[in-house]
Design an enzyme around this catalytic site. Structure first.
Site, PDB file in Angstrom:
ATOM      1  CB  SER A 181       1.777  -6.461  -7.904  1.00 55.48           C
ATOM      2  OG  SER A 181       1.817  -7.461  -8.883  1.00 55.48           O
ATOM      3  CG  ASP A 209     -11.605   0.185 -13.859  1.00 58.16           C
ATOM      4  OD1 ASP A 209     -11.468   1.390 -13.556  1.00 58.16           O
ATOM      5  OD2 ASP A 209     -10.690  -0.492 -14.362  1.00 58.16           O
ATOM      6  CE  LYS A 261       5.575  -6.436  -9.740  1.00 60.53           C
ATOM      7  NZ  LYS A 261       4.507  -7.222 -10.383  1.00 60.53           N
TER       8      LYS A 261
END
Length: 705
Positions: free
Chosen positions: A465, A476, A490
C-alpha cells in the site's frame, strides 16, 4: 426468506448430545446491535464500495465459505456431514442479514466450539498411550485443500497422527516422554479452555471478517476493540501503564516495559510479574483476573490519563501460593517508539574509501489523525519523524540514505505523499481513481527536497500500500534505486466509516467499516495492484508468493493502467543500474552469508512443496542430523551464533527468560539483506559522485572554450 429452523435445531441437537459427560461451552447468541450493524454494513457496502457487490445468493455462498475456513482452516475439526449441512443453507445468509437475523453464523460457531472441546479432549486422551515411531507413516502439514473427515473414526485417525507429530517434534528437541506428555497436555488443555472463553463479539467479528473479505481483500469491519487497536496503530500512542503483557499459564504476565512509562518509572514491577487482579481508582474493589482473556485484562488496565489503576501482583519469583502485593500506578500517555521511524548509520567500504549509509527503518505510515484535525502543530506522523531524522543524518554527513520499508503494510496515504516529498520536493506522487472513473492526481508540496543526495528503498513481500506508493514514486522519478523482493501488490485505497455517525446514533454500538473507495496508480500510469513494485536490484526472500501477497486472493482487482501524470523525472537511475547490478552479482557470489540465505530459501521451498512430514523417528533424526551438520559447517566459516535446532515448543511453552533470549538473539542476528542493500547504496553514491564530477569537468571545458 424462510428461517432455517430445521438447520438450527439439528446443530443444537449435535451440540447437546455429543459426549454429554463433557461440559459444553456456553451457547452464544447474537445481540440486537450486531444484527443491526451487519445490515447497516451490507447497505453501505452494496452502494459505496469501489467495486460494489450486491448482497445476493452468490455473495452469501462466498461468505459461508470464508467463515467456515476462518474457523477450521486445516480441516481438522468439522466433519463432511457438518459442511454438507452448512452448505445446504449457503444461499440464506443474505436474506438473514436483511432481516437482522444472525442465527446461522452463531449456530455454526457454537458447533465449532463443541468440535474444539471434543477434539482437544480426544487429543489429551491420546497422550495416555505410547506411539510407535518405527512405523512408516506421514502426516500432511498442508490440509487447507484436503477433504474433510468423512466420519468420527477418520477424524480420530487424523488427530492421532497430529498428536504423534507434535510428540515427535518435542522428542527430537530433547524432551523426555514425561516432559512431552506434560507439555502437550498443557497445550491441548489451553486450546480447550479458549473454547469456553469465546463471547458474542468474537463470533460477530469473525462473521463480519468473512463478509467484508468477500467484498474485496482489504475491506474490513472493526468492532470496538479492533477500532481502538487501529487508532493506536495510527497514533503510535495510548493511555495506560506502559507494560507489554503476555498470557502464560492462565496468568497475565509482564513481558517488557515501554521506556519512560509509569510501570518502568515506578520501579515496582519486574519482568515476569503476574497480574492476578485489577482495581479501578485508589480504593476501587480489585477484580480477580486469573484465567481472564488477555484482551479483557488489557482493556481494564487502560483508561483515562491521570487516573489510577491498582494491580494485584504475584511476583515473578514467587510460587502459586506466594505473597501478593498491590501496586498503584497513574495512567499516562504511552508513545510506542518501537513502531516509529528509527535510524542507524552503517559504514561500508568501497574500494579504498569508506561510505556512511544512513538507514531509516519505517515500520508503518502512521499519522495522528485526531491531533491533526484538532490543529495540533506537533502532531505525530511518519513523514515528520523521517524529516527530523534526515536532518540528523545530514549533521552526521552520511553519503546516502536507505529507507527500509520491509514488512511495512502501509497506513496513511497522505504520509506516503509527504514522505515522497522529502526526496522530490514538489510534484505528482500518485494518481487515484474513484468508483466514478475520475482520476485525481495527488501531489507533494514541499518548496525543496529535505534530502538531495543518493537514496534507495528496501522492500520485500510485506511492503504494501503506502510503502508501494512511496517506492513506486521514487522509482518513477529516477530518484533512487529500489532493492529487494517484489512488493505485496495492494493498489487500493480505503477509508474508515463510523456506522454510528452514519445513522446519527448517540452511543457507540455499530462499529466501523474500512471500505475500499479507490484504486491508486503510479505517476507513470501503471499500478502496483496485483504485480507490486518490481525492484531494480532483486534480493531473495522467504515469503511464498502463492500464499502471501495480492496474487493469493481470489477476488483481487486486476492490473490495469491510466494515462501518465504530468511529472518530470529528477534523475536517471537506468544509466547506473547495469554497473550496480554487476557489482552486486559479483559480491554476493563470494559472500558466504548471502549464499547461506539462498540455501535456506531453497530448503524452505522444498519443504513447502513436500507438504508432509515423516512420523518415523529414524528418518526425522537423519533430517535433523543433516541440518545440524550444515549449521556446524557454517559455524566454522562464520562468527554468527548457531540458532539451535527445533525444540518443538510454542512461544508461551518456554520459560519467559528463554523466550526473551531467543527474541533478543533474533534482533542481534546479522541482517545480511540490509547490509547488501547498504552496500548497493554505497556503490550508488560512488557512481553518482563520478557522474557529477564528469558533468562538472565537462561544464568547465565548455566554459573555457
Amino acid at each position: 426468506m424462510r428461517i432455517p429452523y430445521v438447520f438450527l435445531g439439528a446443530l443444537l441437537a449435535i451440540v447437546q448430545s455429543a459426549n454429554a459427560e463433557v461440559a459444553s461451552p456456553p451457547v452464544l447468541a447474537p445481540l440486537k446491535q450486531q444484527a443491526q450493524a451487519a445490515q447497516l454494513s451490507a447497505n453501505f457496502l452494496a452502494r459505496f464500495s469501489y467495486r460494489p457487490v450486491p448482497l445476493d445468493d452468490a455473495l452469501s455462498a462466498r461468505i459461508m465459505n470464508r467463515f467456515i475456513k476462518s474457523l477450521d482452516p486445516d480441516r481438522v475439526l468439522f466433519l463432511q456431514a457438518d459442511i454438507d449441512r452448512f452448505m445446504s443453507h449457503r444461499s440464506e445468509i443474505d436474506d438473514a442479514i436483511e432481516r437482522e437475523d444472525l442465527r446461522i453464523p452463531f449456530e455454526i460457531f457454537n458447533l465449532y466450539e463443541r468440535r474444539v472441546v471434543d477434539r482437544m479432549n480426544y487429543a489429551r486422551n491420546l497422550l495416555k498411550q505410547d506411539f510407535d515411531f518405527g512405523a512408516q507413516e506421514d502426516y500432511s502439514a498442508l490440509r487447507d485443500k484436503a477433504p474433510w473427515p468423512q466420519s468420527e473414526s477418520e477424524s480420530n485417525e487424523l488427530w492421532r497422527k497430529r498428536a504423534k507429530s507434535d510428540w515427535l517434534r518435542l522428542k527430537l528437541g530433547g524432551k523426555t516422554d514425561a516432559a512431552v506428555r506434560e507439555t502437550l497436555d498443557k497445550r491441548y488443555a489451553s486450546a480447550l479452555e479458549r473454547a469456553y472463553k469465546y463471547k458474542s463479539d468474537d463470533v460477530f467479528q469473525s462473521f463480519m471478517d468473512a463478509y467484508t473479505a468477500s467484498i474485496d481483500p482489504h475491506t474490513d469491519y472493526f468492532g470496538a476493540t479492533a477500532s481502538a487497536d487501529f487508532d493506536i496503530s495510527m497514533k503510535l500512542s495510548l493511555v495506560g501503564i506502559g507494560a507489554v503483557l503476555q498470557e502464560r499459564d492462565d496468568y497475565t504476565t509482564v513481558r517488557e516495559f515501554v521506556p519512560g512509562g509509569p510501570a518502568q518509572l515506578s520501579g515496582k514491577l519486574s519482568v515476569g510479574d503476574r497480574v492476578t487482579g485489577v482495581g479501578q481508582g485508589r480504593d476501587g474493589a480489585i477484580k480477580d483476573v486469573m484465567g481472564t482473556r488477555l484482551d479483557e485484562v488489557v482493556q481494564m488496565i487502560r483508561g483515562k490519563k491521570g487516573s489510577v489503576v491498582r494491580l494485584d501482583i504475584l511476583p515473578a519469583d514467587a510460587g502459586a501460593d506466594g505473597t501478593h502485593r498491590v501496586v498503584s500506578l497513574v495512567r499516562d500517555k504511552i508513545n510506542l517508539e518501537k513502531q516509529a521511524a528509527r535510524k542507524a548509520v552503517l559504514s561500508v567500504k568501497v574500494g579504498e574509501a569508506t561510505r556512511k549509509i544512513g538507514v531509516i527503518t519505517l515500520p508503518a505510515f502512521y499519522e495522528d489523525f485526531e491531533a491533526r484535525r484538532k490543529g495540533d502543530k506537533d502532531y505525530r506522523s511518519a513523514s515528520r519523524d523521517v524529516a527530523k531524522i534526515l536532518g540528523e543524518l545530514k549533521q552526521e554527513k552520511v553519503d546516502s540514505v536507505l529507507i527500509d520499508v520491509r514488512n511495512n503494510g502501509g497506513g496513511s496515504l497522505n504520509e506516503a505523499i509527504d514522505l515522497t516529498g522529502l526526496f522530490i520536493g514538489n510534484g505528482p506522487v500518485v494518481q487515484q481513481r474513484g468508483s466514478d472513473g475520475k482520476v485525481a492526481v495527488k501531489s507533494a508540496d514541499f518548496p525543496a527536497p529535505v534530502w538531495t543526495g543518493p537514496v534507495g528503498v528496501l522492500i520485500n513481500r510485506g511492503s504494501a500500500s503506502a510503502s508501494e506508493i512511496f517506492a513506486a514514486a521514487i522509482q518513477d522519478y529516477g530518484r533512487g534505486v529500489i532493492v529487494g523482493e517484489p512488493s505485496f501488490g495492494k493498489g487500493t485505497v480505503q477509508t474508515v466509516v463510523n456506522l454510528d455517525q452514519m445513522v446519527r446514533n448517540s452511543k457507540p454500538e455499530f462499529g466501523e467499516l474500512k471500505v475500499t473507495i479507490a484504486q491508486f496508480f503510479r505517476v507513470n500510469g501503471g499500478t502496483t495492484q496485483l504485480r507490486g513494485v518490481t525492484p531494480d536490484i532483486s534480493l531473495p526472500g522467504f515469503a511464498d508468493p502463492t500464499s502471501f501477497g495480492e496474487m493469493s486472493y481470489d477476488n483481487a482487482l486486476p492490473w490495469t493502467q491510466v494515462e501518465p501524470a504530468n511529472y518530470a523525472p529528477t534523475g536517471n537511475m537506468m544509466t547506473l543500474l547495469p554497473t550496480l547490478q554487476s557489482r552486486h552479482d559479483a559480491r554476493v557470489q563470494r559472500d558466504p552469508d548471502f549464499q547461506r540465505i539462498l540455501e535456506d530459501i531453497a530448503d524452505l521451498k522444498a519443504q513447502r512443496q513436500k507438504g508432509v512430514v515423516s512420523l518415523n523417528e529414524a528418518e526425522r533424526r537423519k533430517e535433523a542430523t543433516a541440518r545440524e551438520d550444515r549449521l556446524k559447517s557454517r559455524a566454522q566459516v562464520s562468527d554468527a551464533e548457531d540458532p539451535g535446532g527445533d525444540d518443538g515448543l510454542q512461544a508461551n511453552e518456554r520459560s519467559l527468560s528463554a523466550d526473551i533470549a531467543i527474541e533478543n538473539a533474533r534482533k542481534k542476528a546479522k541482517d545480511v539483506l540490509l547490509d547488501e542493500a547498504a552496500t548497493i547504496l554505497a556503490d550508488e553514491a560512488v557512481l553518482q559522485e563520478g557522474v557529477l564530477k564528469a558533468a562538472t569537468k565537462q561544464s568547465g571545458n565548455t566554459d573555457g572554450k
